[in-house]
Design a protein around this motif. Structure first.
Motif, PDB file in Angstrom:
ATOM      1  N   SER A   1       0.813  -1.226   0.000  1.00  0.00           N
ATOM      2  CA  SER A   1       0.000   0.000   0.000  1.00  0.00           C
ATOM      3  C   SER A   1       0.845   1.275   0.000  1.00  0.00           C
ATOM      4  O   SER A   1       0.375   2.314  -0.445  1.00  0.00           O
ATOM      5  N   LYS A   2       2.076   1.200   0.459  1.00  0.00           N
ATOM      6  CA  LYS A   2       2.918   2.408   0.469  1.00  0.00           C
ATOM      7  C   LYS A   2       3.697   2.590  -0.833  1.00  0.00           C
ATOM      8  O   LYS A   2       4.403   3.569  -0.987  1.00  0.00           O
ATOM      9  N   TYR A   3       3.543   1.658  -1.765  1.00  0.00           N
ATOM     10  CA  TYR A   3       4.225   1.749  -3.056  1.00  0.00           C
ATOM     11  C   TYR A   3       3.260   2.231  -4.128  1.00  0.00           C
ATOM     12  O   TYR A   3       2.041   2.090  -3.995  1.00  0.00           O
ATOM     13  N   SER A   4       3.788   2.760  -5.199  1.00  0.00           N
ATOM     14  CA  SER A   4       2.925   3.293  -6.250  1.00  0.00           C
ATOM     15  C   SER A   4       3.017   2.529  -7.571  1.00  0.00           C
ATOM     16  O   SER A   4       2.146   2.688  -8.422  1.00  0.00           O
ATOM     17  N   ASN A   5       4.042   1.692  -7.752  1.00  0.00           N
ATOM     18  CA  ASN A   5       4.229   1.005  -9.033  1.00  0.00           C
ATOM     19  C   ASN A   5       4.604  -0.460  -8.850  1.00  0.00           C
ATOM     20  O   ASN A   5       5.366  -0.800  -7.946  1.00  0.00           O
ATOM     21  N   LEU A   6       4.106  -1.291  -9.756  1.00  0.00           N
ATOM     22  CA  LEU A   6       4.612  -2.647  -9.945  1.00  0.00           C
ATOM     23  C   LEU A   6       5.661  -2.532 -11.033  1.00  0.00           C
ATOM     24  O   LEU A   6       5.407  -1.925 -12.082  1.00  0.00           O
ATOM     25  N   GLU A   7       6.848  -3.096 -10.799  1.00  0.00           N
ATOM     26  CA  GLU A   7       7.920  -2.994 -11.781  1.00  0.00           C
ATOM     27  C   GLU A   7       8.534  -4.360 -12.057  1.00  0.00           C
ATOM     28  O   GLU A   7       8.611  -5.198 -11.164  1.00  0.00           O
ATOM     29  N   PHE A   8       8.958  -4.551 -13.287  1.00  0.00           N
ATOM     30  CA  PHE A   8       9.674  -5.767 -13.673  1.00  0.00           C
ATOM     31  C   PHE A   8      10.327  -5.519 -15.018  1.00  0.00           C
ATOM     32  O   PHE A   8      10.014  -4.550 -15.714  1.00  0.00           O
ATOM     33  N   SER A   9      11.233  -6.406 -15.372  1.00  0.00           N
ATOM     34  CA  SER A   9      11.862  -6.367 -16.691  1.00  0.00           C
ATOM     35  C   SER A   9      11.360  -7.555 -17.483  1.00  0.00           C
ATOM     36  O   SER A   9      11.119  -8.632 -16.932  1.00  0.00           O
ATOM     37  N   LEU A  10      11.218  -7.366 -18.790  1.00  0.00           N
ATOM     38  CA  LEU A  10      10.565  -8.349 -19.647  1.00  0.00           C
ATOM     39  C   LEU A  10      11.280  -8.403 -20.992  1.00  0.00           C
ATOM     40  O   LEU A  10      11.702  -7.375 -21.523  1.00  0.00           O
ATOM     41  N   LYS A  11      11.395  -9.626 -21.533  1.00  0.00           N
ATOM     42  CA  LYS A  11      12.056  -9.817 -22.822  1.00  0.00           C
ATOM     43  C   LYS A  11      11.456 -11.027 -23.512  1.00  0.00           C
ATOM     44  O   LYS A  11      11.295 -12.078 -22.899  1.00  0.00           O
ATOM     45  N   GLY A  12      11.137 -10.899 -24.793  1.00  0.00           N
ATOM     46  CA  GLY A  12      10.645 -12.025 -25.576  1.00  0.00           C
ATOM     47  C   GLY A  12      11.790 -12.819 -26.168  1.00  0.00           C
ATOM     48  O   GLY A  12      12.861 -12.275 -26.443  1.00  0.00           O
ATOM     49  N   ALA A  13      11.579 -14.116 -26.370  1.00  0.00           N
ATOM     50  CA  ALA A  13      12.590 -14.977 -26.990  1.00  0.00           C
ATOM     51  C   ALA A  13      12.601 -14.753 -28.503  1.00  0.00           C
ATOM     52  O   ALA A  13      11.581 -14.434 -29.104  1.00  0.00           O
ATOM     53  N   LYS A  14      13.754 -14.930 -29.120  1.00  0.00           N
ATOM     54  CA  LYS A  14      13.897 -14.678 -30.554  1.00  0.00           C
ATOM     55  C   LYS A  14      13.069 -15.630 -31.409  1.00  0.00           C
ATOM     56  O   LYS A  14      12.628 -15.271 -32.490  1.00  0.00           O
ATOM     57  N   LYS A  15      12.839 -16.850 -30.945  1.00  0.00           N
ATOM     58  CA  LYS A  15      12.100 -17.834 -31.738  1.00  0.00           C
ATOM     59  C   LYS A  15      10.587 -17.652 -31.642  1.00  0.00           C
ATOM     60  O   LYS A  15       9.843 -18.337 -32.318  1.00  0.00           O
TER      61      LYS A  15
ATOM     62  N   VAL B   1       9.439  -2.328 -17.242  1.00  0.00           N
ATOM     63  CA  VAL B   1       8.026  -1.990 -17.203  1.00  0.00           C
ATOM     64  C   VAL B   1       7.686  -1.463 -15.817  1.00  0.00           C
ATOM     65  O   VAL B   1       8.072  -2.055 -14.812  1.00  0.00           O
ATOM     66  N   SER B   2       6.973  -0.356 -15.771  1.00  0.00           N
ATOM     67  CA  SER B   2       6.522   0.234 -14.519  1.00  0.00           C
ATOM     68  C   SER B   2       5.037   0.548 -14.674  1.00  0.00           C
ATOM     69  O   SER B   2       4.662   1.398 -15.480  1.00  0.00           O
ATOM     70  N   ILE B   3       4.202  -0.160 -13.912  1.00  0.00           N
ATOM     71  CA  ILE B   3       2.753   0.002 -14.006  1.00  0.00           C
ATOM     72  C   ILE B   3       2.249   0.612 -12.707  1.00  0.00           C
ATOM     73  O   ILE B   3       2.454   0.038 -11.633  1.00  0.00           O
ATOM     74  N   PRO B   4       1.579   1.750 -12.772  1.00  0.00           N
ATOM     75  CA  PRO B   4       1.012   2.317 -11.547  1.00  0.00           C
ATOM     76  C   PRO B   4       0.011   1.349 -10.913  1.00  0.00           C
ATOM     77  O   PRO B   4      -0.843   0.788 -11.605  1.00  0.00           O
ATOM     78  N   LEU B   5       0.123   1.157  -9.614  1.00  0.00           N
ATOM     79  CA  LEU B   5      -0.817   0.270  -8.930  1.00  0.00           C
ATOM     80  C   LEU B   5      -2.245   0.798  -9.038  1.00  0.00           C
ATOM     81  O   LEU B   5      -3.197   0.024  -8.996  1.00  0.00           O
TER      82      LEU B   5
END
Length: 163
Positions: free
Chosen positions: A60-74, A106-110
């Motif tokens: 509740s004290k945070y404002s964003n969900l964050e993660f890093s994302l990458k698609g595979a070449k195939k 990626v940073s998504i506001p909660l």
């Protein structure tokens, strides 16, 4: 199909031995990115939900969900649904589009997870693929550095504002 993973949430000051500011929370998954493979054949389920079960976590004290994302070449999904769930079984989803084969932060506001009225007891994060939302019916993607932050960061262009 639901695939789950139980993780611990730790203060980012001690996460993987790195020192960070007190304004974020990182999930201790492992030392390597999570690879999520999918193969939607006609005789298989048409939804894949990779769930990360959390100990009841107060975000509740945070404002964003964050993660890093990458698609595979195939092959990789062009659209990905991210769902948060709390102890009350309230769920809210957010769709990302335009994934690429390059790492994207990626940073998504909660606040964009409209169906959640209580962020003080979050217990699940899910990455969901739906066959009808994919051009590539087989492929994989990588996810890492999942956490929550109070920092105001611009959303990655992967945001799908139409939903």
């Amino acid at each position: 199909v639901i695939i789950g993973l139980i993780v611990g949430a730790i203060n980012s000051r001690s996460f993987k031995g790195r020192v960070k500011a007190n304004n974020s929370l990182q999930l201790a998954l492992n030392y390597y990115p999570l690879r999520i493979n999918y193969d939607f054949q006609k005789d298989r389920p048409q939804v894949l939900d990779f769930a990360i079960n959390l100990p009841e976590t107060d975000v509740s004290k945070y404002s964003n969900l964050e993660f890093s994302l990458k698609g595979a070449k195939k092959g990789y999904p062009q659209r990905l649904k991210i769902t948060l769930e709390n102890k009350r079984k309230e769920k809210s989803s957010y769709y990302l589009s335009n994934l690429t084969t390059h790492w994207q932060k990626v940073s998504i506001p909660l606040s964009d997870f409209k169906g959640l009225t209580d962020l003080s007891n979050l217990n699940k994060i899910s990455f969901c693929l739906e066959a009808w939302n994919l051009n590539n019916k087989t492929g994989s993607f990588l996810v890492e550095d999942i956490g929550f932050s109070t920092q105001n960061r611009p959303l990655n262009p992967a945001k799908d504002s139409s939903l």
